[in-house]
Enzyme design. Structure first.
Site, mmCIF file in Angstrom:
data_model
loop_
_atom_site.group_PDB
_atom_site.id
_atom_site.type_symbol
_atom_site.label_atom_id
_atom_site.label_comp_id
_atom_site.label_asym_id
_atom_site.label_seq_id
_atom_site.Cartn_x
_atom_site.Cartn_y
_atom_site.Cartn_z
ATOM 1 N N LYS A 94 6.778 0.499 7.045
ATOM 2 C CA LYS A 94 6.404 1.785 6.475
ATOM 3 C C LYS A 94 7.658 2.617 6.266
ATOM 4 C CE LYS A 94 2.182 3.572 7.530
ATOM 5 N NZ LYS A 94 1.206 4.250 8.391
ATOM 6 N N GLY A 138 0.820 -1.202 0.000
ATOM 7 C CA GLY A 138 0.000 0.000 0.000
ATOM 8 C C GLY A 138 0.850 1.246 0.000
ATOM 9 N N GLY A 153 0.873 4.644 2.040
ATOM 10 C CA GLY A 153 0.284 5.398 3.141
ATOM 11 C C GLY A 153 0.436 6.882 2.906
ATOM 12 N N GLY A 154 0.056 7.651 3.867
ATOM 13 C CA GLY A 154 0.146 9.097 3.753
ATOM 14 C C GLY A 154 1.576 9.576 3.598
ATOM 15 N N PHE A 155 2.533 8.804 4.055
ATOM 16 C CA PHE A 155 3.903 9.306 4.080
ATOM 17 C C PHE A 155 4.868 8.493 3.260
ATOM 18 C CE2 PHE A 155 1.720 9.260 8.092
ATOM 19 C CZ PHE A 155 1.359 10.588 8.145
ATOM 20 N N GLY A 156 4.344 7.543 2.541
ATOM 21 C CA GLY A 156 5.238 6.731 1.739
ATOM 22 C C GLY A 156 4.708 5.317 1.644
ATOM 23 N N PRO A 157 5.471 4.466 0.924
ATOM 24 C CA PRO A 157 5.000 3.112 0.670
ATOM 25 C C PRO A 157 5.044 2.216 1.901
ATOM 26 C CG PRO A 157 7.205 3.409 -0.187
ATOM 27 C CD PRO A 157 6.778 4.739 0.311
ATOM 28 N N VAL A 158 4.183 1.211 1.905
ATOM 29 C CA VAL A 158 4.162 0.221 2.971
ATOM 30 C C VAL A 158 4.447 -1.145 2.347
ATOM 31 C CG1 VAL A 158 2.816 -0.800 4.828
ATOM 32 C CG2 VAL A 158 2.399 1.563 4.147
ATOM 33 N N ASP A 161 -7.966 11.345 11.236
ATOM 34 C CA ASP A 161 -8.211 10.707 9.954
ATOM 35 C C ASP A 161 -8.831 9.330 10.143
ATOM 36 O OD1 ASP A 161 -8.386 10.597 7.235
ATOM 37 O OD2 ASP A 161 -6.345 9.878 6.939
#
Ligand SMILES: *[C@@H]1O[C@H](CO)[C@@H](O)[C@H](O)[C@H]1NC(C)=O
Ligand SMILES: *[C@@H]1O[C@H](CO)[C@@H](O)[C@H](O)[C@H]1NC(C)=O
Ligand SMILES: *[C@@H]1O[C@H](CO)[C@@H](O)[C@H](O)[C@H]1NC(C)=O
Ligand SMILES: *[C@@H]1O[C@H](CO)[C@@H](O)[C@H](O)[C@H]1NC(C)=O
Length: 824
Positions: free
Chosen positions: A541, A520, A522-527, A638
């Site tokens: 993360k 996925g 995420g808001g701050f980068g890939p997971v 969120d």
């Protein structure tokens, strides 16, 4: 004669039979001792009294526990300090009405203290509220008790037990913790009502002021800083202050509700509710512990705030007493008047003014004076006349306010608090105030609010970091661990326990961040999904490299988030810092996110109603923990179905909490946009004014609940009959009494009508337009677990899909307020 004898024998046999077989005896007469192994049970079979051994201990104690519930839970212990080492204990009532415990060789182990001398026929009885009472059967008057266990609470406050002081006998009622779970003797911690000045509640180690947390004073509705929500359907609190007694107590609203308040051996005070459905105690409403909650962190005339980057500031018109110390973050000496109050000035010219501030928890009232019938004008006059009077306020905020509360000399333990109902008037020299008006306390708050709405991220981040730094410093000072009383939950671990992972290890685990392992963005980068050496599957993360945060801060913050431990929050397992790399390692969730089930035609049928109800509960508890029970008072901001992950047993875990605060970099604007709120889930006051509060999370939670029940997304909802969105649709159906039509088709077979309707009702209460109408998460949790009546909801916000377009221009946190108000 023979016949008589036979009848006599038969009769006595029968009597014996009746006595020995009736298990529901709830009382003891003289000459009816109970031995270890025997018990008495209250009339409604709520409570049981007898000998028991706590935890792993082999010692025997006489105690009272719940008869009805499956978890053995003791609520009162007689011989706390004097255990019996074997099972020879005997409990009985004497002719004088004294309760006694003796052991095998007739040693007196414990006895009740007696105040009345003339008793004819004393009876000890265990009542259905958990009270063990002694009364005189001759007078059949249970009101006139000779003795009652409620006067001697241990670590548990049952509904109806008083905490405070009997002003006539001088007896004080307070809670003391157990030493540990295996030893009920008095531990370190105490929970008490301090009756010096205007009464307040304190909790902490009685001997060590530094550990105290002050709750109060009472303002007619509740204790300041301890929100009592009138919507809560389960209990209400009472505070009584008259010539005879001063006490605090609480009562349950429903007689079937099983609730206790306990001061746990480690010092945490918890309110617990027994949940019949799941057969467990659920805790809520812990006494809040954060960087401001310890007694007087900012010294005299200082004010503590958990929202600003540094907790301490001086009240307006005051300045640090010792600037060097203050600048070195040693606030203990507090503040002093910029212009020392001239006594002569005070007496003769009377030119002092009283400056009004609000949004604070009142200073310590132990040295205060009060009068319940005076009004504010009279109050000011009395304060003005006494030169050592430093502040005054209303005592009771109901009906526009009444009563008078006066403080003398130093004002201690002031704390900022988001509640403007109660105003404090602080004495100032007139010259001082006019000069300083520009930097007034309220002004400062106004500025703060503005800053918050523009770059809230930065401030909240700073607060989190600050709390962490402070904690680390304290840990350093204290030599780690055992003496640290700042723990929030029993599950808390030591700092060292959060593992550091090397970049090499993580690269190996994720096959060098292989795209195939990506699960996925995420808001701050890939997971990425990863498998550690030991076979454990984790989610990795990888954070944006350009984040501007310093390494130390990052590390501190990570540790703090690791401390947020709750079964309904995703667990952080470790972290990695290497060059510019910042990586977080989380537990891996088998079932991904809730939205992947809810809104998927095939997968949605895998979630039946009991599972969904379980998920709703879990999310609510997770948020409650973030809001109220965790040290940092986190607002998630969120919450959405996509941020609720499900483990292999379909337990919900909130993810992405707290992280939003970390990423403030300019580069992250577009990416963090999502984190600052997701369309369809954000509350109107947040969307339009950028105003953040715990009630914005409540709103989002309400949307999630309605989505869980209906299986429909709020955003993009359509209906052939009207153009309302999901919230509007749910509201429409509710008003028509057809809420049940909202339920997803795939739940038809499994749904429990009452639970479904209750969930919809709670969901609608949460999405009400005005933040102040929405319940707190505490109330939400209580509403979900209880059966009491709920207040009717008002119209929800964002009724139609169109209403969202008004906030469509939200593009970045920086432009938030400006864009929204002036865009078109
Ligand atoms: C009997 O009494 C003595 C003290 O008088 C005490 O030390 C001893 O433990 C008692 N025995 C039992 C079985 O309670
Ligand atoms: C009885 O009173 C004495 C003296 O006031 C006190 O030390 C003792 O703890 C009391 N016992 C109980 C069971 O309350
Ligand atoms: C409280 O104020 C009222 C009204 O001013 C007055 O009559 C009363 O005596 C005061 N009580 C005390 C204890 O000072
Ligand atoms: C001011 O109030 C304090 C506290 O009640 C009292 O001790 C003191 O005597 C008062 N001073 C005057 C001048 O009335």
């Amino acid at each position: 004669m023979e016949v008589y004898r036979i009848i006599l024998v038969l009769l006595s046999g029968l009597t014996f039979f009746i006595l020995s077989c009736s298990s529901t005896v709830d009382r003891l007469h003289i000459n009816q001792p109970i031995k270890d192994g025997n018990t008495i049970v209250s009339h409604g079979e709520m409570y049981e009294l007898g000998f028991f051994s706590p935890g792993k201990s082999k010692n025997r104690y006489l105690g009272i526990w719940y008869k009805k519930i499956s978890t053995f839970t003791v609520v009162w212990v007689a011989n706390r300090e004097t255990p019996i080492s074997d099972t020879s204990g005997v409990f009985h009532v004497t002719k004088q009405g004294t309760l006694m415990i003796s052991s095998g060789n007739n040693t007196l182990i414990w006895s009740s203290n007696l105040t009345i001398s003339s008793v004819i026929n004393p009876v000890a009885q265990l009542l259905d509220n958990g009270n063990l009472v002694v009364w005189d059967e001759l007078y059949r008057n249970k009101e006139k008790l000779i003795w009652q266990s409620f006067d001697y609470p241990g670590n548990t406050l049952l509904p109806g037990v008083k905490l405070g002081k009997d002003l006539i006998s001088g007896r004080e009622w307070f809670l003391t913790s157990w030493k540990n779970p295996n030893d009920p003797s008095k531990g370190l911690h105490k929970f008490w009502v301090d009756t010096n000045g205007y009464p307040q509640i304190f909790v902490g180690e009685a001997q060590d002021v530094q550990t105290w947390i002050r709750i109060g004073p009472w303002n007619g509705i509740g204790f300041q800083g301890l929100p009592v929500d009138n919507m809560n359907p389960i209990f209400y609190v009472e505070f009584v202050l008259n010539e005879k007694e001063i006490y605090y107590t609480y009562k349950v609203k429903s007689p079937t509700s099983i609730q206790r308040f306990i001061l746990v051996w480690d010092g945490i005070a918890r309110r617990l509710q027994w949940i019949k459905r799941t057969q467990e105690w659920v805790g809520y409403g812990n006494v809040l512990v954060d960087s401001c909650s310890r007694y007087g962190p900012c010294g005299p005339f200082g004010s503590c705030s958990i929202k600003s980057s540094l907790p301490c500031s001086c009240l307006e018109g005051f300045e640090p007493k010792v600037h060097e110390e203050w600048n070195a973050w040693d606030w203990s000496n507090g503040c002093q008047r910029k212009k020392a109050l001239d006594n002569l000035d005070c007496r003769t010219s009377n030119s002092d003014v009283f400056h009004k501030i609000s949004g604070v928890i009142f200073p310590d009232t132990r040295g205060s004076w009060y009068n319940k019938s005076m009004n504010l004008g009279e109050c000011e006059v009395v304060c003005r006349m006494n030169c050592s009077c430093s502040a005054f306020a209303h005592l009771d905020i109901r009906n526009g306010g009444s009563g008078c509360l006066l403080w003398f000399d130093e004002l201690m333990d002031v704390r900022e608090y988001d509640d403007d109902h109660q105003e404090l008037y602080i004495r100032m020299a007139a010259s001082e105030l006019s000069g300083k008006g520009k930097f007034g306390f309220n002004k400062k708050k106004g500025e703060l609010a503005m800053v918050l709405s523009v770059s809230s991220v930065a401030l909240l981040l700073a607060a989190v970091v600050y709390a962490c730094i402070k904690r680390m410093r304290r840990l350093h000072k204290m030599g780690r661990g055992s003496k640290d009383k700042d723990h929030m939950s029993v599950h808390m671990e030591n700092l060292d326990e959060l593992p550091f992972f090397s970049l090499i290890k993580i690269a190996e685990a994720t096959n060098n961040f292989n795209i195939d392992n990506k699960i996925g963005e995420g808001g701050f980068g890939p997971v990425y999904k990863g498998v550690l050496e030991n076979g454990r599957v984790v989610a990795v993360k990888r954070l944006s490299e350009t984040s501007q945060q310093g390494l130390d801060e990052f590390q501190n913050e990570v540790i703090c988030i690791a401390k947020l431990q709750h079964r309904n929050l995703v667990k952080l397992l470790g972290y990695c810092i290497h060059g510019n790399e910042r990586i977080l390692i989380y537990e891996y969730m088998d079932h991904k996110s809730l939205d992947s089930f809810l809104f998927d035609e095939t997968r949605s049928s895998m979630l039946d109603w009991p599972q969904r109800f379980h998920i709703i509960h879990g999310i609510a508890r997770g948020i409650l923990y973030l809001h109220q029970d965790s040290r940092l008072q986190i607002i998630h901001r969120d919450l959405k179905a996509g941020n609720i992950l499900l483990d292999s047993e379909m337990n919900p875990k909130i993810s992405d909490f707290g992280l939003a605060r970390k990423f403030v970099g300019q580069d992250a604007i577009t990416k963090t946009k999502k984190v600052l709120g997701t369309h369809g889930y954000i509350s109107p006051e947040y969307a339009v004014h950028g105003r953040i509060s715990i009630k914005s999370d409540v709103f989002s939670f309400g949307v999630v609940v309605l989505e869980i029940v209906s299986g429909k997304k709020n955003r993009g909802f359509s209906h052939e009959g009207h153009s309302d969105n999901l919230l509007g649709h749910a509201w429409r159906l509710y008003k028509e009494g057809k809420s049940i039509e909202l339920v997803s088709a795939c739940l038809r077979d499994s749904c429990v009508m009452s639970e479904v309707l209750r969930s919809i009702h709670v969901g609608l209460l949460c999405v009400q337009h005005h933040a102040e109408d929405r319940p707190t998460m505490l109330s939400v949790v209580l509403m979900l677990i209880s059966e009491g009546a709920l207040p009717p909801p008002k119209q929800p916000a964002f009724f139609t899909e169109d209403s969202y377009h008004e906030v469509d221009n939200v593009s970045s946190p920086m432009e938030y307020t400006i864009t929204l108000l002036h865009a078109r």
